[in-house]
Design a protein around this motif. Structure first.
Motif, short mmCIF file in Angstrom:
data_model
loop_
_atom_site.label_atom_id
_atom_site.label_comp_id
_atom_site.label_asym_id
_atom_site.label_seq_id
_atom_site.Cartn_x
_atom_site.Cartn_y
_atom_site.Cartn_z
N LYS A 409 0.81 -1.22 0.00
CA LYS A 409 0.00 0.00 0.00
C LYS A 409 0.85 1.27 0.00
CE LYS A 409 -3.71 -2.14 2.75
NZ LYS A 409 -4.41 -2.09 4.06
N GLU A 570 -4.37 7.32 6.18
CA GLU A 570 -4.48 6.23 5.21
C GLU A 570 -3.14 5.97 4.54
OE1 GLU A 570 -7.02 4.93 1.21
OE2 GLU A 570 -7.51 6.78 2.28
N THR A 573 -1.38 7.46 0.89
CA THR A 573 -1.78 8.81 0.50
C THR A 573 -0.55 9.59 0.04
OG1 THR A 573 -3.55 8.79 2.15
CG2 THR A 573 -2.87 10.94 1.28
N GLU A 583 -8.45 12.48 6.99
CA GLU A 583 -8.11 12.08 8.36
C GLU A 583 -6.59 12.06 8.51
OE1 GLU A 583 -8.66 8.34 11.50
OE2 GLU A 583 -9.51 8.23 9.47
N TRP A 614 5.07 3.90 7.91
CA TRP A 614 4.23 4.69 7.02
C TRP A 614 4.59 6.17 7.08
CZ3 TRP A 614 2.27 6.51 3.12
CH2 TRP A 614 1.26 7.46 3.08
#
Length: 668
Positions: A409, A570, A573, A583, A614
């Motif tokens: 991701k 998220e 992003t 958010e 992340w």
């Protein structure tokens, strides 16, 4: 999960070694290792790389099985180490700042209790078991049967606690730790319970045992411990410690007093070697048919190369090979060992260019990581693993501690250069090319000071990047500094823009270490360590308590790192404009790191690790370049080495092989 191949297997093991032997001395001097990985992935994830191997079988597995009772055609094994250390004049007192011995001697003579491989699987040495309580409040270590000091005295619990007891006296001015005391459960087999005031993550509890030092035995420490007990003040304890630190321990005393309990005992030595005889009644004596183990200490790459050519060396580290001598044709690459370390660029965000996330992302896209590993291989004979993307996380941490699907991701910065994307980001940050160099809207060109230690691998890659980034329009001036000079600029003056350095650790709490002297997640003091201590804990709770930050204080004064940065919730992003994000989260690095140390939930640990990874993927506070691999060569005609398909040991040094009895002499 992405493909895990990252090494280069362009040459056969023997041909590759011959090629490396031809590399000049100037290329291979210093703290280098490497070599092409024969098989497996080097991070223990490929089935052929030992990922499914149990600790019990992996630690004694060899390339070709040697049947029990088979006599070695040559029972005497010589390992060479690049070192100027003189055993005759050496000081082996592990508590002395004047101790000048090679650090692994203490491990060989004192043995280990338990280790962990790249998957976190326990590897038992002296230990029979290591069990962590379900609530993380304690861990119990039990030794196996038959472990004793060289004079036949059983290894006792107090022997295993000497270093801890010394630390308690010198740091806490008392014999037991005030918060995390250890208690003796039983004398034989020696069993100790380590109690934790606050819960400790089970994986971390195991890893904390990996460097336990059981050398010298208790009798060496006892006179000093008694003086500590009799001391009437902290100042008196400090005076005793100073005297203890000045105490010298000779190798002759180590042998005469039987201060060791390892598989190998020194029997003869001179200024350049130590000869060991196998302790036949040691519980692991049956692991190997070798009878003698010699460590040759040679002070230069050229001397090592000559010794190999003359057939005087049976094994060693590829990083210490150089010159143009014809190699011994019996030598082959026998094992590639991941070190759990990653080499990267630490970025000083106090620099006005590097303070901009778009510029940092542009650098990430401008670097060709596959070319870096190829250059290391062809230029130095050094093997490395290509990074998958930018998240300041090693492959081992990614494989073991990121939740499934997390890596896929994340923003993919690629493993090769994307100059179009890098150029787009520089222009979006307000830069234009002037005279081939990117220049901001205030007329400041991107000219960066790049510091590096003098070790060849680091210097080589720093110079390589300077040329490549210069072609892109980012000019760098490489300064190769002594270790002390480097530390002064990194820790004190902060007179640098980027630095080639490493971070390491097999657990995310260690990998993303925030300690003052740590080499982890962020540069020293990069999280405002000048103004913040580690998070406090209330007297009645183990929950980390964030400390207050001075009003208006958002970034560290020295290195420009946001102290509690916001980032998108998220994963994946890409926008850097948080006003466009539905958010966001706020990273509290001290609290997050402490939580990773405390949690007993595997799921929670993985989620916490993912937060650090992340944020690093999104903000690119530093740049990762490659994962490190060390490679060993050996005489495969005379000896049988640990199976290269089983990546058991993550450390780069050979001493664990010998400590465990993992090398055999080929049968007659």
């Amino acid at each position: 999960m992405q493909d895990d191949s990252g090494g280069h297997d362009q040459l056969s093991r023997r041909a590759w070694l011959s090629a490396v032997m031809g590399v000049g001395a100037s290329a291979l001097a210093g703290c280098s290792g490497g070599g092409s990985t024969p098989t497996g992935n080097g991070d223990g994830t490929d089935p052929s790389g030992g990922g499914e191997t149990s600790a019990a079988t992996a630690t004694v597995a060899k390339q070709t099985a040697v049947d029990e009772g088979v006599q070695a055609q040559d029972p005497n094994f010589n390992w060479v180490v690049k070192s100027d250390f003189n055993p005759v004049e050496g000081n082996f007192n592990p508590q002395s700042p004047n101790s000048n011995s090679e650090w692994f001697f203490n491990r060989i003579w004192g043995d280990l209790t338990i280790q962990a491989n790249l998957q976190g699987t326990p590897i038992e040495f002296m230990a029979d078991s290591f069990e962590v309580a379900d609530d993380g409040s304690s861990a119990t270590l039990t030794l196996g049967e038959g472990y004793q000091w060289w004079d036949g005295t059983p290894v006792r619990p107090k022997d295993l606690l000497t270093t801890r007891t010394y630390t308690n006296f010198t740091q806490h001015y008392q014999e037991k730790h005030p918060d995390n005391p250890a208690e003796i459960v039983q004398e034989q087999p020696a069993t100790i319970r380590f109690n934790y005031r606050c819960p400790t993550n089970p994986d971390l509890a195991l890893l904390n045992q990996r460097n336990s030092l059981n050398f010298p035995r208790y009798e060496f420490y006892e006179p000093w411990f008694q003086r500590y007990r009799d001391a009437s003040s902290e100042s008196e304890i400090e005076s005793i410690t100073k005297e203890f630190n000045e105490e010298s321990l000779s190798l002759q005393t180590v042998v005469d007093e039987d201060y060791g309990c390892g598989l190998w005992k020194p029997t003869d030595w001179d200024t350049q070697r130590i000869v060991h005889e196998k302790v036949e009644d040691h519980p692991r004596a049956g692991n190997t048919n070798l009878k003698q183990f010699t460590i040759d200490l040679l002070g230069s790459n050229q001397k090592i190369t000559q010794a190999i050519s003359n057939g005087e060396v049976d094994a060693g580290n590829v990083g210490a090979i150089s010159g143009t001598s014809v190699p011994n044709r019996d030598m082959e690459i026998v094992h590639s060992v991941p070190t759990g370390a990653q080499i990267g660029l630490k970025l000083n965000k106090a620099n006005p260019h590097l303070a901009k996330p778009r510029v940092r992302r542009a650098l990430a896209y401008a670097i060709n990581y596959e070319d870096i590993t190829t250059a290391l291989d062809s230029g130095l004979g050094v093997n490395a693993k290509t990074v998958r993307t930018q998240n300041m996380t090693s492959r081992q941490i990614e494989n073991n501690y990121l939740p499934d699907g997390t890596l896929e991701k994340m923003i993919d910065y690629g493993s090769t250069t994307d100059l179009d994307k890098a150029t787009e980001l520089m222009k979006a940050a307000g830069y234009t090319k002037q005279g081939g160099t990117w220049t901001d809207d205030q007329g400041r060109s991107v000219n960066l000071t790049h510091i590096t230690p003098p070790w060849n691998k680091y210097k080589f890659i720093s110079d390589y990047l300077s040329n490549k980034l210069g072609e892109f329009g980012v000019q760098t001036k490489v300064q190769s500094l002594s270790y002390s000079g480097l530390m002064n600029k990194w820790q004190n003056t902060f007179e640098f823009d980027m630095m080639t350095w490493f971070q390491s650790g097999l657990h995310p709490a260690i990998w993303y270490s925030l300690g003052r002297n740590g080499k982890g997640w962020q540069e020293l003091r990069g999280w405002g360590l000048n103004m913040l201590a580690n998070p406090g804990e209330s007297a009645d709770s183990c929950e980390p308590k964030p400390l207050e930050i001075a009003e208006g204080k958002e970034v560290d004064d020295r290195l420009g790192q946001p102290i509690r940065p916001a980032y998108p919730a998220e994963i994946g992003t890409e926008t850097l404009d948080l006003s466009q994000v539905s958010e966001t989260k706020t990273l509290e690095p001290f609290v997050l790191n402490d939580s990773m140390r405390r949690t007993t939930s595997r799921e929670e640990l993985e989620n916490l690790a993912a937060e650090f990874a992340w944020y690093a993927n999104w903000a690119v506070p530093n740049l990762e370049l490659f994962d490190e691999v060390f490679t060993h060569y050996g005489n495969t005609q005379k000896f049988v080495f640990p199976n290269p398909d089983q990546d058991v040991y993550y450390l780069r040094n050979h001493w664990q092989w010998m400590l465990h009895g993992a090398v055999d002499g080929a049968g007659t």
